[in-house]
Motif scaffolding. Sequence first.
Motif, PDB file in Angstrom:
ATOM      1  N   VAL A  27      -2.586  -3.371   7.185  1.00  0.00           N
ATOM      2  CA  VAL A  27      -2.152  -3.439   8.578  1.00  0.00           C
ATOM      3  C   VAL A  27      -2.666  -4.723   9.206  1.00  0.00           C
ATOM      4  O   VAL A  27      -3.850  -5.070   9.073  1.00  0.00           O
ATOM      5  N   SER A  28      -1.778  -5.433   9.886  1.00  0.00           N
ATOM      6  CA  SER A  28      -2.168  -6.578  10.716  1.00  0.00           C
ATOM      7  C   SER A  28      -1.733  -6.285  12.143  1.00  0.00           C
ATOM      8  O   SER A  28      -0.547  -6.022  12.381  1.00  0.00           O
ATOM      9  N   GLY A  29      -2.670  -6.319  13.073  1.00  0.00           N
ATOM     10  CA  GLY A  29      -2.345  -5.947  14.437  1.00  0.00           C
ATOM     11  C   GLY A  29      -1.922  -4.497  14.483  1.00  0.00           C
ATOM     12  O   GLY A  29      -2.652  -3.605  14.052  1.00  0.00           O
ATOM     13  N   GLU A  30      -0.702  -4.245  14.951  1.00  0.00           N
ATOM     14  CA  GLU A  30      -0.220  -2.876  15.090  1.00  0.00           C
ATOM     15  C   GLU A  30       0.825  -2.513  14.047  1.00  0.00           C
ATOM     16  O   GLU A  30       1.348  -1.407  14.057  1.00  0.00           O
ATOM     17  N   ARG A  31       1.136  -3.430  13.129  1.00  0.00           N
ATOM     18  CA  ARG A  31       2.246  -3.225  12.196  1.00  0.00           C
ATOM     19  C   ARG A  31       1.776  -3.152  10.739  1.00  0.00           C
ATOM     20  O   ARG A  31       0.720  -3.686  10.385  1.00  0.00           O
ATOM     21  N   ILE A  32       2.594  -2.527   9.916  1.00  0.00           N
ATOM     22  CA  ILE A  32       2.349  -2.484   8.482  1.00  0.00           C
ATOM     23  C   ILE A  32       2.729  -3.837   7.893  1.00  0.00           C
ATOM     24  O   ILE A  32       3.858  -4.306   8.052  1.00  0.00           O
ATOM     25  N   SER A  33       1.782  -4.482   7.228  1.00  0.00           N
ATOM     26  CA  SER A  33       2.003  -5.813   6.651  1.00  0.00           C
ATOM     27  C   SER A  33       2.373  -5.772   5.181  1.00  0.00           C
ATOM     28  O   SER A  33       3.071  -6.657   4.686  1.00  0.00           O
ATOM     29  N   ALA A  34       1.879  -4.753   4.473  1.00  0.00           N
ATOM     30  CA  ALA A  34       2.145  -4.697   3.031  1.00  0.00           C
ATOM     31  C   ALA A  34       1.935  -3.277   2.536  1.00  0.00           C
ATOM     32  O   ALA A  34       1.082  -2.534   3.055  1.00  0.00           O
ATOM     33  N   ILE A  35       2.742  -2.895   1.547  1.00  0.00           N
ATOM     34  CA  ILE A  35       2.510  -1.677   0.779  1.00  0.00           C
ATOM     35  C   ILE A  35       1.759  -2.101  -0.478  1.00  0.00           C
ATOM     36  O   ILE A  35       2.219  -2.983  -1.215  1.00  0.00           O
ATOM     37  N   LEU A  36       0.604  -1.529  -0.715  1.00  0.00           N
ATOM     38  CA  LEU A  36      -0.271  -1.978  -1.790  1.00  0.00           C
ATOM     39  C   LEU A  36      -0.062  -1.164  -3.056  1.00  0.00           C
ATOM     40  O   LEU A  36       0.181   0.049  -3.007  1.00  0.00           O
ATOM     41  N   ALA A  37      -0.173  -1.839  -4.176  1.00  0.00           N
ATOM     42  CA  ALA A  37      -0.111  -1.164  -5.467  1.00  0.00           C
ATOM     43  C   ALA A  37      -1.419  -0.419  -5.726  1.00  0.00           C
ATOM     44  O   ALA A  37      -2.452  -0.685  -5.096  1.00  0.00           O
ATOM     45  N   ASP A  38      -1.365   0.488  -6.673  1.00  0.00           N
ATOM     46  CA  ASP A  38      -2.556   1.248  -7.028  1.00  0.00           C
ATOM     47  C   ASP A  38      -3.654   0.300  -7.519  1.00  0.00           C
ATOM     48  O   ASP A  38      -3.411  -0.559  -8.376  1.00  0.00           O
ATOM     49  N   GLY A  39      -4.840   0.426  -6.961  1.00  0.00           N
ATOM     50  CA  GLY A  39      -5.965  -0.415  -7.335  1.00  0.00           C
ATOM     51  C   GLY A  39      -6.071  -1.704  -6.553  1.00  0.00           C
ATOM     52  O   GLY A  39      -7.100  -2.394  -6.614  1.00  0.00           O
ATOM     53  N   GLU A  40      -5.048  -2.065  -5.803  1.00  0.00           N
ATOM     54  CA  GLU A  40      -5.084  -3.298  -5.008  1.00  0.00           C
ATOM     55  C   GLU A  40      -5.921  -3.067  -3.749  1.00  0.00           C
ATOM     56  O   GLU A  40      -5.724  -2.096  -3.033  1.00  0.00           O
ATOM     57  N   GLN A  41      -6.851  -3.983  -3.484  1.00  0.00           N
ATOM     58  CA  GLN A  41      -7.747  -3.820  -2.334  1.00  0.00           C
ATOM     59  C   GLN A  41      -8.064  -5.186  -1.723  1.00  0.00           C
ATOM     60  O   GLN A  41      -9.124  -5.768  -1.968  1.00  0.00           O
ATOM     61  N   PRO A  42      -7.191  -5.704  -0.897  1.00  0.00           N
ATOM     62  CA  PRO A  42      -7.446  -7.001  -0.262  1.00  0.00           C
ATOM     63  C   PRO A  42      -8.524  -6.891   0.807  1.00  0.00           C
ATOM     64  O   PRO A  42      -8.913  -5.802   1.236  1.00  0.00           O
ATOM     65  N   ALA A  43      -9.001  -8.045   1.245  1.00  0.00           N
ATOM     66  CA  ALA A  43     -10.038  -8.082   2.275  1.00  0.00           C
ATOM     67  C   ALA A  43      -9.483  -7.572   3.598  1.00  0.00           C
ATOM     68  O   ALA A  43      -8.322  -7.794   3.938  1.00  0.00           O
ATOM     69  N   ALA A  44     -10.339  -6.878   4.352  1.00  0.00           N
ATOM     70  CA  ALA A  44      -9.923  -6.339   5.649  1.00  0.00           C
ATOM     71  C   ALA A  44     -11.142  -6.107   6.516  1.00  0.00           C
ATOM     72  O   ALA A  44     -12.265  -5.925   6.027  1.00  0.00           O
ATOM     73  N   LYS A  45     -10.934  -6.108   7.815  1.00  0.00           N
ATOM     74  CA  LYS A  45     -12.010  -5.789   8.755  1.00  0.00           C
ATOM     75  C   LYS A  45     -12.466  -4.345   8.587  1.00  0.00           C
ATOM     76  O   LYS A  45     -13.628  -4.017   8.797  1.00  0.00           O
ATOM     77  N   GLU A  46     -11.513  -3.461   8.250  1.00  0.00           N
ATOM     78  CA  GLU A  46     -11.827  -2.049   8.049  1.00  0.00           C
ATOM     79  C   GLU A  46     -11.049  -1.542   6.848  1.00  0.00           C
ATOM     80  O   GLU A  46      -9.878  -1.872   6.675  1.00  0.00           O
ATOM     81  N   THR A  47     -11.712  -0.767   6.009  1.00  0.00           N
ATOM     82  CA  THR A  47     -11.058  -0.163   4.850  1.00  0.00           C
ATOM     83  C   THR A  47     -11.283   1.342   4.877  1.00  0.00           C
ATOM     84  O   THR A  47     -12.398   1.809   5.120  1.00  0.00           O
ATOM     85  N   ILE A  48     -10.212   2.099   4.644  1.00  0.00           N
ATOM     86  CA  ILE A  48     -10.301   3.551   4.545  1.00  0.00           C
ATOM     87  C   ILE A  48      -9.936   3.948   3.122  1.00  0.00           C
ATOM     88  O   ILE A  48      -8.850   3.607   2.631  1.00  0.00           O
ATOM     89  N   ASP A  49     -10.830   4.633   2.446  1.00  0.00           N
ATOM     90  CA  ASP A  49     -10.539   5.209   1.137  1.00  0.00           C
ATOM     91  C   ASP A  49      -9.904   6.579   1.378  1.00  0.00           C
ATOM     92  O   ASP A  49     -10.552   7.497   1.881  1.00  0.00           O
ATOM     93  N   ALA A  50      -8.616   6.707   1.047  1.00  0.00           N
ATOM     94  CA  ALA A  50      -7.905   7.952   1.316  1.00  0.00           C
ATOM     95  C   ALA A  50      -8.344   9.095   0.405  1.00  0.00           C
ATOM     96  O   ALA A  50      -8.013  10.259   0.678  1.00  0.00           O
ATOM     97  N   GLY A  51      -9.053   8.787  -0.638  1.00  0.00           N
ATOM     98  CA  GLY A  51      -9.560   9.849  -1.511  1.00  0.00           C
ATOM     99  C   GLY A  51      -8.469  10.680  -2.155  1.00  0.00           C
ATOM    100  O   GLY A  51      -8.661  11.875  -2.417  1.00  0.00           O
ATOM    101  N   GLY A  52      -7.309  10.048  -2.421  1.00  0.00           N
ATOM    102  CA  GLY A  52      -6.213  10.771  -3.062  1.00  0.00           C
ATOM    103  C   GLY A  52      -5.320  11.531  -2.099  1.00  0.00           C
ATOM    104  O   GLY A  52      -4.345  12.170  -2.534  1.00  0.00           O
ATOM    105  N   ARG A  53      -5.627  11.488  -0.812  1.00  0.00           N
ATOM    106  CA  ARG A  53      -4.774  12.166   0.160  1.00  0.00           C
ATOM    107  C   ARG A  53      -3.397  11.499   0.233  1.00  0.00           C
ATOM    108  O   ARG A  53      -3.220  10.350  -0.153  1.00  0.00           O
ATOM    109  N   TYR A  54      -2.447  12.232   0.809  1.00  0.00           N
ATOM    110  CA  TYR A  54      -1.104  11.691   1.009  1.00  0.00           C
ATOM    111  C   TYR A  54      -1.068  10.895   2.308  1.00  0.00           C
ATOM    112  O   TYR A  54      -1.577  11.339   3.349  1.00  0.00           O
ATOM    113  N   LEU A  55      -0.448   9.723   2.243  1.00  0.00           N
ATOM    114  CA  LEU A  55      -0.270   8.885   3.415  1.00  0.00           C
ATOM    115  C   LEU A  55       1.161   9.104   3.917  1.00  0.00           C
ATOM    116  O   LEU A  55       2.120   8.575   3.363  1.00  0.00           O
TER     117      LEU A  55
END
Length: 472
Positions: A27-55
């Motif tokens: 997410v950048s600002g208020e919008r979705i910037s990218a859909i990430l592949a499994d294992g992809e983890q770019p730098a961010a001010k805040e990261t949430i590990d969903a723990g396998g939950r559904y988004l």
Amino acid sequence: MTQSYDLVVTNARVVTPDGVTSGGLAVSGERISAILADGEQPAAKETIDAGGRYLLPGGIDPHVHFRTPGLTHKEDWAHGSRAAAAGGVTTVIDMPNTQPPLIEPELAAEKASTVSGDSLVDFRFHMGVTVDSVENLRRLQPRQATSVKVFMTGHHTAPNIIRDPVVLDRIFQVAAERGIRLVLHAEDDSVFSLLDETQAPPTGYDAYESAHPRTGGIVASSRVIELVRKHGTAAHILHVSSSEESDLLKAAAKAGLPVTYEVTAHHLSFSAPDTQRLGARIRLRPAIRCEKDKGRLWDAVMEGSVASLGSDHAPHTVEEKLLAVADAPPGLPGVQELIIALYTGMRRRYPGMSTDEAMRHVARLTAEGPADLFGLGGRKGRIAVGLDADFTLFDPDVTWIMAAKHTYAKVGWSAYEGWTFTGRPDVTVRRGETIWDGRDPEQPRFGTASGIWLDAEPAVPGGFTAQRETSA
């Protein structure tokens, strides 16, 4: 230079219109910037590990009564929007039957100003119409509302009923000319008036459903279909309760008419014997029907005939619900329970369904469908790059018992108290901001009440139906 985002969610099952994949989003600002592949983890001010939950995409509840103005002893936006956020809903569309009712287009901005600063979720309004306000619809602009609520019968908080067939015809005509979608409480008041002349009002809840029978809905739905056929008006029938109405409306859509319909979670959850047991808690208009009707509504939901799921969140105080049968108002709180009740019902009725498939149905009914119907598809309703970062992290496996202490509606009660639910939204994000975090059930946290009044595209007659048939 490696891009850094404001928020990144990892380790999720991401529910998109194309299916469910493992990965996350950025997410950048208020919008979705990218859909990430499994294992992809770019730098961010805040990261949430969903723990396998559904988004899931943030829910859009197109049928709430947050009671502002005039009825805030029952509900208000501070409490109603908390209930929405805790239920995974990020956008609501509020009904006009307040005191005074929202029947002047210019009052929409005034209502938005009143709500701003109190709402955790983004919002829109349905405009109202009375016998004397039909010509107001000609002044209605999409910024104010793209939909108009018509009550073909009424009750305690809905006194402005359209009984005159000439007036109803004119409403359909003006709505068609102006590109307005009508949303209708489609029960025929003359049917109920006729029955009331020959039968005494019910004194107990064992007779409640038969005193407000399916006949009213069948007659009203038939009238709506004929008016749509005559004028080409886009019409969305709310809280359909019977198998006959469902089959009739499905046939109308199949015939190419711009008719869609909604089912509520409570008509999928309860049946007539529950009204005898729970009484005023599930006293509703339309009434809860029999088990056969509930089964047919579930069939319609799963086959795609139902365009949207709504909560008809219509709280009343305990004191009001404890009045005599003739005086207790119909309605229950439901925005918090909407997604949970839908998912729990699917798990129970279709035990062989995969969780991925169930989540796709949830997204279609509670996000994609309402976004398309009410002109919000350009920014809401889907997990897609460029759209608002509205989503909820849903735990599909947790089992828990609903209690009054879990409710956030102002009235402090739920018709589902004592139910064992499967699944729960643990985190809700609205435009990139976390507005609900319930991962620690003992210390849930809410965000800031910075929900906004949304713009919307005008209604397009037949747009949703045509879209669905094209993609089928």
